[in-house]
Design a protein around this motif. Structure first.
Motif, short mmCIF file in Angstrom:
data_model
loop_
_atom_site.label_atom_id
_atom_site.label_comp_id
_atom_site.label_asym_id
_atom_site.label_seq_id
_atom_site.Cartn_x
_atom_site.Cartn_y
_atom_site.Cartn_z
N ALA A 1 0.82 -1.35 0.06
CA ALA A 1 -0.04 0.07 0.04
C ALA A 1 0.97 1.14 0.12
CB ALA A 1 -0.96 -0.06 1.37
N GLY A 2 2.16 1.31 0.36
CA GLY A 2 2.97 2.32 0.33
C GLY A 2 3.40 2.79 2.09
N LYS A 3 3.12 1.93 2.70
CA LYS A 3 3.38 2.36 4.12
C LYS A 3 5.37 2.08 4.20
CE LYS A 3 1.38 -1.33 6.10
NZ LYS A 3 0.93 -1.96 4.87
N THR A 4 5.70 1.07 4.12
CA THR A 4 7.27 1.03 4.16
C THR A 4 8.02 2.19 3.30
OG1 THR A 4 7.07 -1.25 4.82
CG2 THR A 4 9.22 -0.54 3.92
N THR A 5 7.26 2.36 1.95
CA THR A 5 7.99 3.35 0.97
C THR A 5 7.98 4.73 1.99
OG1 THR A 5 7.18 2.02 -0.94
CG2 THR A 5 7.51 4.34 -1.14
N THR A 6 6.76 5.02 2.29
CA THR A 6 6.83 6.42 3.07
C THR A 6 8.04 6.46 4.32
OG1 THR A 6 4.50 6.16 3.12
CG2 THR A 6 5.16 7.79 4.42
N ILE A 7 8.00 5.55 5.18
CA ILE A 7 9.23 5.45 5.93
C ILE A 7 10.35 5.51 5.41
CG2 ILE A 7 10.13 4.14 7.73
CD1 ILE A 7 7.39 3.04 8.54
N LYS B 1 19.44 8.00 21.73
CA LYS B 1 19.65 9.07 20.68
C LYS B 1 18.96 10.43 21.01
CE LYS B 1 19.74 9.32 15.84
NZ LYS B 1 19.12 8.69 14.40
N ARG B 2 18.04 10.09 21.79
CA ARG B 2 17.28 11.31 22.21
C ARG B 2 16.35 11.92 20.79
NH1 ARG B 2 21.90 14.56 25.19
NH2 ARG B 2 21.95 12.95 26.96
N ALA B 3 15.86 10.85 20.16
CA ALA B 3 15.16 10.95 18.94
C ALA B 3 13.74 11.75 19.14
CB ALA B 3 15.04 9.74 18.03
N ARG B 4 13.66 12.86 18.19
CA ARG B 4 12.56 13.58 18.33
C ARG B 4 11.60 12.95 17.44
NH1 ARG B 4 14.50 19.21 17.22
NH2 ARG B 4 12.31 19.98 17.29
N VAL B 5 12.06 12.08 16.53
CA VAL B 5 10.91 11.41 15.43
C VAL B 5 11.34 10.11 15.65
CG1 VAL B 5 10.27 11.19 13.28
CG2 VAL B 5 10.85 13.57 14.19
N LEU B 6 10.26 9.15 15.89
CA LEU B 6 10.36 7.63 15.67
C LEU B 6 9.68 7.29 14.47
CD1 LEU B 6 11.13 7.93 18.80
CD2 LEU B 6 10.17 5.68 18.85
N LEU B 7 10.30 6.36 13.69
CA LEU B 7 9.82 5.66 12.33
C LEU B 7 9.73 4.40 12.64
CD1 LEU B 7 11.64 7.76 9.65
CD2 LEU B 7 9.32 8.06 10.19
N LEU B 8 8.58 3.68 12.96
CA LEU B 8 8.30 2.36 13.19
C LEU B 8 7.80 1.47 12.20
CD1 LEU B 8 7.08 3.06 16.86
CD2 LEU B 8 9.29 3.10 16.25
N ASP B 9 8.41 0.41 11.52
CA ASP B 9 7.90 -0.19 10.45
C ASP B 9 7.33 -1.70 10.91
OD1 ASP B 9 7.31 -1.09 7.92
OD2 ASP B 9 9.13 -0.91 7.20
N GLU B 10 6.14 -1.76 11.39
CA GLU B 10 5.50 -2.82 11.89
C GLU B 10 6.16 -3.53 13.06
OE1 GLU B 10 4.76 -5.74 8.84
OE2 GLU B 10 4.10 -4.02 7.27
N PRO B 11 6.52 -2.72 14.00
CA PRO B 11 7.31 -3.13 15.32
C PRO B 11 6.70 -4.20 15.99
CG PRO B 11 6.32 -1.06 15.55
CD PRO B 11 5.79 -1.32 14.25
N ALA C 1 4.06 2.39 10.86
CA ALA C 1 3.36 1.40 9.79
C ALA C 1 2.91 0.11 10.52
CB ALA C 1 4.23 1.26 8.61
N THR C 2 1.76 -0.17 10.34
CA THR C 2 1.12 -1.54 10.95
C THR C 2 0.27 -2.29 10.30
OG1 THR C 2 0.57 -2.16 13.26
CG2 THR C 2 -0.15 -0.17 12.58
N HIS C 3 -0.09 -3.39 10.43
CA HIS C 3 -1.03 -4.29 10.29
C HIS C 3 -2.10 -4.53 11.47
CE1 HIS C 3 0.26 -5.28 6.12
NE2 HIS C 3 1.45 -5.59 6.66
N ASP C 4 -1.59 -4.20 12.47
CA ASP C 4 -2.45 -4.46 13.84
C ASP C 4 -3.26 -3.41 13.84
OD1 ASP C 4 -3.15 -5.13 16.61
OD2 ASP C 4 -1.12 -5.74 16.94
#
Lengths: 483, 235
Positions: B42-48, B152-162, B191-194
């Motif tokens: 659908a494009g979820k992983t591509t977006t990440i 890393k004190r990351a301000r943004v988290l990108l999670l791919d079906e974690p 991005a998730t299927h859940d």
């Protein structure tokens, strides 16, 4: 805590994880054992061969000096042996040592070929190559490096770790440089002890007395191999970086290894010989003989050249037979014959060497396609076991042969009566003290300067490969993708 | 914090144009947990991957912290942390060693106690800190991944079906951690299927189909059953 640059961090991680891998440790130990064997056999062969050659060179000199009073021409045919001393660094790289022979029999009128090569006294197994330290460093260590490096980036791409690594904010350039440095550090872990052991044995092989020239040669060898193996490390990482999977990277690296170490060297040798064909040994000596006969046959009393020479001598001395000459005419003729045959031989030999040189130049130029050729040629040259050093030995031995023959001719001209002795006369011989007029044969090896000058192409090829890898790192850093 | 403006990605294998993402517009603010739902492809992983800079957009922009990812790759990567479906770390290193390596790569240098603190905060029990990651379960590796993001004190988290493949307990623990990170001001795109996890943890939900964002929802307005119904109707 002290901050490390990403490249050093990655290098440290490569080092750390490799040492935790038992397969890597066992493989390193195996290579270490092969190295120990190669170093020991190289050292033992050097000691044995050099001992033999020194002994026989002294024996040949002793035999020469202990000849009784003789006719000088008999001494010219008694001849002398020239033994090529085994270069100290031949224990590192035996090069062509085993195939080109070490002993020359030197006699009047005749240029003999070098004899008594190791290959001539061995089974066909020698054709597969001896295990020298150079062989281990040229072939085995790159293979080990490829094994250690094939998955450096490709495995991480497969598992997805690469994305996590890159998402930490490091660039592709930092990653490639870091992985390369890590692999280089692993390589140095084996390479430095190898070179230290080699240095110790090399020093003991010469009883601790080494010339500055030898030190420079050893230093350059270490530097050249260090660079060559570092290039292998960078190459392995780059191939891994452009491969979709670790398996693909491994197949590519083994393919490159086969191409560089087996296919291209054989192909370049065959192509060089085909492009610049050399005459066979029989054809070479036939041509010299033909030219000698054209120039003048000293054994033919009716030969125009020698008849003219004889007539001019008779005219100058205003006599009607050579027996009236104030010197030995036969010696004079033999000196002239020696001069003619040596000049013709040298001319033909130079032409033959020019062909071999074109073949070798072609082979050296292939180093721009194959870095293995660059290190192989450079290693043999610095170790004193390349073709050029054998040619140099041949030239010095031929000069010695010529001087020996002409010294004997000169003694005959000056000291032997022009009149044939009768049955009641003393034999036509000279005092044995004259044998000392011929100095002992001592081969002087080429200095490192001319050796390097001969290897300009190999050095340029090294530079080319170094720059090519830097360019590839920069280029690929901009185009590589994690997915 | 995270913004897609007409973000488009097309692949062109064998001169054929295959659209992977078509004019995506979305915005994830600090404190948001934006869940992307959709079928495979659908494009979820591509977006990440576009936000991570692993892919270059065909057109449009991916912005992280107001910076275009294409133009400021290293700067934007410093702001974000990435957690894939399966966190594959270095199996011969311990959890602590892995965390030290990754946080050092990101430019953060901590003491062993501080690193252990991150692992504990991420939910990894202390006894596992010094075990080799090769012996970890998937859930334990995900926790090290979270610890990497924390360190890393990351301000943004990108999670791919974690949470894919995690047992319910591990998935619950994971949701708790996400909520805490969100409460601390992190912007999270997952991005998730859940569907149920998305409903439970997400503040916003986007449903994607064939590279397009076809539905945008806010979670307080709907139940899990309603979300499932919408999802099934949409995809």
């Amino acid at each position: 805590m002290k901050a490390l640059r990403p490249e050093r961090l990655i290098a440290q991680q490569v080092w750390h994880t490799a040492l935790l891998n038992r397969a890597v440790v066992y493989l390193g130990l195996f290579v270490g054992l092969v190295v120990v064997y190669a170093v020991y056999t190289g050292w033992a062969t050097f000691r044995k061969q050099n001992g033999l050659r020194t002994t026989y060179q002294q024996q040949a000199r002793h035999d020469w000096l202990n000849n009784p009073d003789k006719h000088p021409h008999r001494m010219a045919h008694y001849g002398h042996f020239a033994f090529r001393p085994k270069p100290p660094l031949s224990m590192f790289d035996s090069g062509m040592e085993s195939f080109l022979g070490s002993t020359l029999f030197l006699e009047a009128h005749k240029q003999n070929a070098v004899n008594f090569s190791e290959a001539g006294f061995s089974t066909g197994m020698l054709r597969f190559g001896e295990i020298s330290l150079a062989l281990v460093l040229q072939l085995l260590l790159p293979l080990l490096i490829f094994f250690l490096g094939f998955g450096s980036i490709a495995s991480e791409r497969e598992t997805g770790t690469l994305k996590i690594v890159l998402s930490q904010g490091i660039s592709w350039r930092q990653l490639i440089v870091g992985k390369s440095l890590g692999l280089i550090r692993l390589m140095l872990t084996l390479f430095i002890p190898i070179m230290l052991v080699a240095a110790v044995l090399w020093l003991t092989g010469q009883a601790g007395v080494v010339s500055a020239d030898q030190v420079v040669r050893f230093g350059l060898l270490a530097l050249a191999y260090g660079l060559y193996l570092s290039m292998c490390c960078v190459g392995a990482v780059l191939v891994s970086a452009v491969s979709a999977s670790a398996n693909v990277a491994l197949v590519r690296l083994i393919g490159l290894w086969l191409m560089f170490t087996i296919v291209l060297p054989r192909a370049s040798q065959a192509l060089g010989s085909a492009l610049f064909a050399a005459p066979s040994k029989v054809a070479f000596f036939d041509r010299i003989q033909d030219d000698v006969l054209k120039q003048g046959d000293s054994h033919n009393p009716n030969d125009p050249h020698y008849r003219a020479l004889k007539d001019s001598l008779l005219a100058v001395y205003r006599i009607d037979s050579v027996e009236q000459l104030p010197f030995n005419y036969s010696g004079f003729i033999m000196a002239e014959g020696e001069k003619i045959s040596a000049t013709l031989y040298n001319r033909h030999y130079d032409e033959l060497l020019a062909i071999y040189d074109r073949q070798n130049q072609f082979s050296r130029a292939m180093a721009f396609l194959n870095p293995f050729m660059a290190i192989k040629n450079l290693s043999m040259a610095l170790s004193g076991t390349d073709y050029a050093s054998f040619v140099d030995f041949g030239r010095q031995a031929e000069q010695y042969r010529y001087d020996l023959a002409q010294t004997m001719n000169e003694l005959q001209i000056r000291s032997i009566s022009n009149r044939k002795p009768g049955p009641a006369d003393k034999p036509a011989v000279i005092d044995r003290k004259h044998w000392e007029d011929v100095p002992e044969f001592r081969y002087t090896a080429l200095d490192v300067g001319p050796v390097l000058a001969c290897q300009t192409i190999s050095l340029l090829a090294f530079l080319f490969w170094g720059l090519a890898l830097v360019y590839l790192i920069r280029k690929l850093s901009k185009t590589l993708r994690a997915v | 914090m995270l913004q897609a403006i007409e973000l488009t990605k097309q692949y062109t294998p064998n001169r054929q144009t295959i659209p992977a993402l078509n004019a995506l517009n979305l915005r994830v603010q600090p404190g948001d947990i934006y869940c992307l739902l959709g079928q495979n492809g659908a494009g979820k992983t591509t977006t990440i991957n576009l936000f991570l800079g692993f892919l270059e957009p065909t057109s449009g922009q991916a912005l992280v912290g107001g910076m275009n990812v294409t133009d400021h790759l290293s700067e934007t990567r410093r702001l974000l942390a990435y957690l894939p479906e399966t966190v594959m770390l270095y199996p011969n290193l311990t959890g602590l060693e892995n965390l030290r390596f990754f946080s050092s790569l990101a430019g953060f240098h901590y003491s062993t106690d501080e690193l252990a603190g991150f692992l504990t905060t991420a939910g990894l029990q202390a006894s596992a800190h010094t075990s080799r990651v090769g012996k970890y379960s998937k859930g334990m590796r995900q926790k090290v991944g979270i610890a990497i993001a924390l360190a890393k004190r990351a301000r943004v988290l990108l999670l791919d079906e974690p949470t894919s493949g995690l047992d319910p307990k591990a998935a619950n623990e994971f949701s708790d951690i996400l909520r805490r990170l969100s409460a601390d001001g992190a912007a999270i795109l997952m991005a998730t299927h859940d569907i149920f996890r998305a409903r439970e943890v997400g503040t916003h939900i986007g449903i994607m189909r064939a590279g397009r964002l076809v539905e945008t929802l806010t979670t307080p307005d709907l139940t899990a059953q309603e979300l499932e119904a919408i999802y099934l109707q949409t995809v």
